[in-house]
Design a protein around this motif. Structure first.
Motif, PDB file in Angstrom:
ATOM      1  N   THR A 153       0.018  -1.534  -0.441  1.00  0.00           N
ATOM      2  CA  THR A 153      -0.522  -0.797   0.700  1.00  0.00           C
ATOM      3  C   THR A 153       0.518  -0.599   1.797  1.00  0.00           C
ATOM      4  O   THR A 153       0.180  -0.206   2.902  1.00  0.00           O
ATOM      5  CB  THR A 153      -1.748  -1.519   1.292  1.00  0.00           C
ATOM      6  OG1 THR A 153      -1.378  -2.848   1.668  1.00  0.00           O
ATOM      7  CG2 THR A 153      -2.888  -1.557   0.293  1.00  0.00           C
ATOM      8  N   ARG A 192      -4.751  -1.939   3.564  1.00  0.00           N
ATOM      9  CA  ARG A 192      -5.293  -3.045   2.769  1.00  0.00           C
ATOM     10  C   ARG A 192      -6.811  -3.117   2.858  1.00  0.00           C
ATOM     11  O   ARG A 192      -7.493  -3.290   1.839  1.00  0.00           O
ATOM     12  CB  ARG A 192      -4.663  -4.356   3.236  1.00  0.00           C
ATOM     13  CG  ARG A 192      -5.178  -5.603   2.514  1.00  0.00           C
ATOM     14  CD  ARG A 192      -4.787  -5.691   1.039  1.00  0.00           C
ATOM     15  NE  ARG A 192      -3.407  -5.994   0.866  1.00  0.00           N
ATOM     16  CZ  ARG A 192      -2.890  -7.204   0.717  1.00  0.00           C
ATOM     17  NH1 ARG A 192      -3.680  -8.255   0.688  1.00  0.00           N
ATOM     18  NH2 ARG A 192      -1.609  -7.375   0.569  1.00  0.00           N
ATOM     19  N   GLY A 226      -1.148   3.938   3.108  1.00  0.00           N
ATOM     20  CA  GLY A 226      -1.754   2.742   2.546  1.00  0.00           C
ATOM     21  C   GLY A 226      -2.482   1.930   3.601  1.00  0.00           C
ATOM     22  O   GLY A 226      -2.101   1.928   4.766  1.00  0.00           O
ATOM     23  N   HIS A 253      -4.413   2.651  -1.479  1.00  0.00           N
ATOM     24  CA  HIS A 253      -3.024   2.774  -1.945  1.00  0.00           C
ATOM     25  C   HIS A 253      -2.452   4.108  -1.478  1.00  0.00           C
ATOM     26  O   HIS A 253      -1.309   4.188  -1.065  1.00  0.00           O
ATOM     27  CB  HIS A 253      -2.985   2.663  -3.468  1.00  0.00           C
ATOM     28  CG  HIS A 253      -1.638   2.909  -4.069  1.00  0.00           C
ATOM     29  ND1 HIS A 253      -0.589   2.032  -3.900  1.00  0.00           N
ATOM     30  CD2 HIS A 253      -1.165   3.930  -4.822  1.00  0.00           C
ATOM     31  CE1 HIS A 253       0.473   2.506  -4.527  1.00  0.00           C
ATOM     32  NE2 HIS A 253       0.153   3.656  -5.092  1.00  0.00           N
ATOM     33  N   LEU A 288      -8.267  -0.467   0.740  1.00  0.00           N
ATOM     34  CA  LEU A 288      -8.071  -0.784  -0.675  1.00  0.00           C
ATOM     35  C   LEU A 288      -9.127  -1.778  -1.151  1.00  0.00           C
ATOM     36  O   LEU A 288      -9.706  -1.612  -2.231  1.00  0.00           O
ATOM     37  CB  LEU A 288      -6.667  -1.335  -0.910  1.00  0.00           C
ATOM     38  CG  LEU A 288      -6.346  -1.607  -2.376  1.00  0.00           C
ATOM     39  CD1 LEU A 288      -5.793  -0.337  -3.026  1.00  0.00           C
ATOM     40  CD2 LEU A 288      -5.342  -2.737  -2.518  1.00  0.00           C
TER      41      LEU A 288
END
Length: 192
Positions: A138, A145, A143, A108, A148
């Motif tokens: 994200t 993904r 960010g 994030h 994350l």
């Protein structure tokens, strides 16, 4: 005792959790509401603020809180100019009456951390995961993904069966089916 000072606030803010005890700490200061008045209403003898990540909705009230209470700020990247003490992955920080492990959880935001106490059965997940298997966005600067997803998996592996509550950065705390909520967030982030 953990209380969300931002509960009921109608403006854009993160949750701001007051953790009372031997070391009274505010986890994130929130934004766009009078956090100083909320702390004073509770006669909080604040010892420190821990920042989970430096997005404006989590730190908007930070200067006002530190000015009013003359407390230090702890964050993952002390070089950001907002914090006095740097937290590192694996560090231990005392919130209230319990020790919490600092888990660096980027995805994030590059400097995002979660805080986990096995003894208390509590995870402050910030903007990593939320209620109902939701997960942090994200699409903001920094960010990512895939990162994350790795962070969610790491937290899911770090917590044990004693986890009783997740206090996220936004929305309600998770108090039922807590581990399942983490697993649902991991699946949703992977395939959503």
């Amino acid at each position: 005792m953990v209380e969300n000072l931002a509960a009921g606030v109608q403006s854009f803010t993160s949750n701001a959790f007051l953790v009372d005890g031997d070391r009274t700490v505010l986890v994130d200061a929130g934004a766009n509401f009078d956090a100083v008045a909320a702390l004073r209403d509770r006669d909080a003898d604040l010892d420190a603020v821990v920042v989970t990540h430096p997005h404006p909705d989590h730190v908007g009230n930070l200067d006002a809180v530190t000015d009013a209470f003359d407390v230090d700020v702890w964050a993952f990247d002390a070089g950001d100019g907002e914090s006095d003490h740097e937290l590192a992955d694996g560090d231990t920080v005392t919130l209230g009456d319990d020790d919490y492990e600092v888990l660096h959880t980027p995805g994030h935001h590059p400097d995002h951390v979660c805080l986990y106490s096995r003894d208390a059965g509590v995870l402050f997940s910030a903007d990593l995961v939320f209620a109902n298997g939701s997960f942090g966005r994200t699409d903001l600067a920094g960010g990512d993904r895939a990162t994350l997803v790795e962070s969610i998996d790491r937290v899911a592996d770090a917590v044990d069966d004693h986890l009783e509550v997740i206090h996220p950065g936004h929305g309600p705390s998770v108090t039922t089916d807590v581990r399942e909520n983490l697993q649902l967030a991991a699946r949703a982030a992977r395939f959503g």
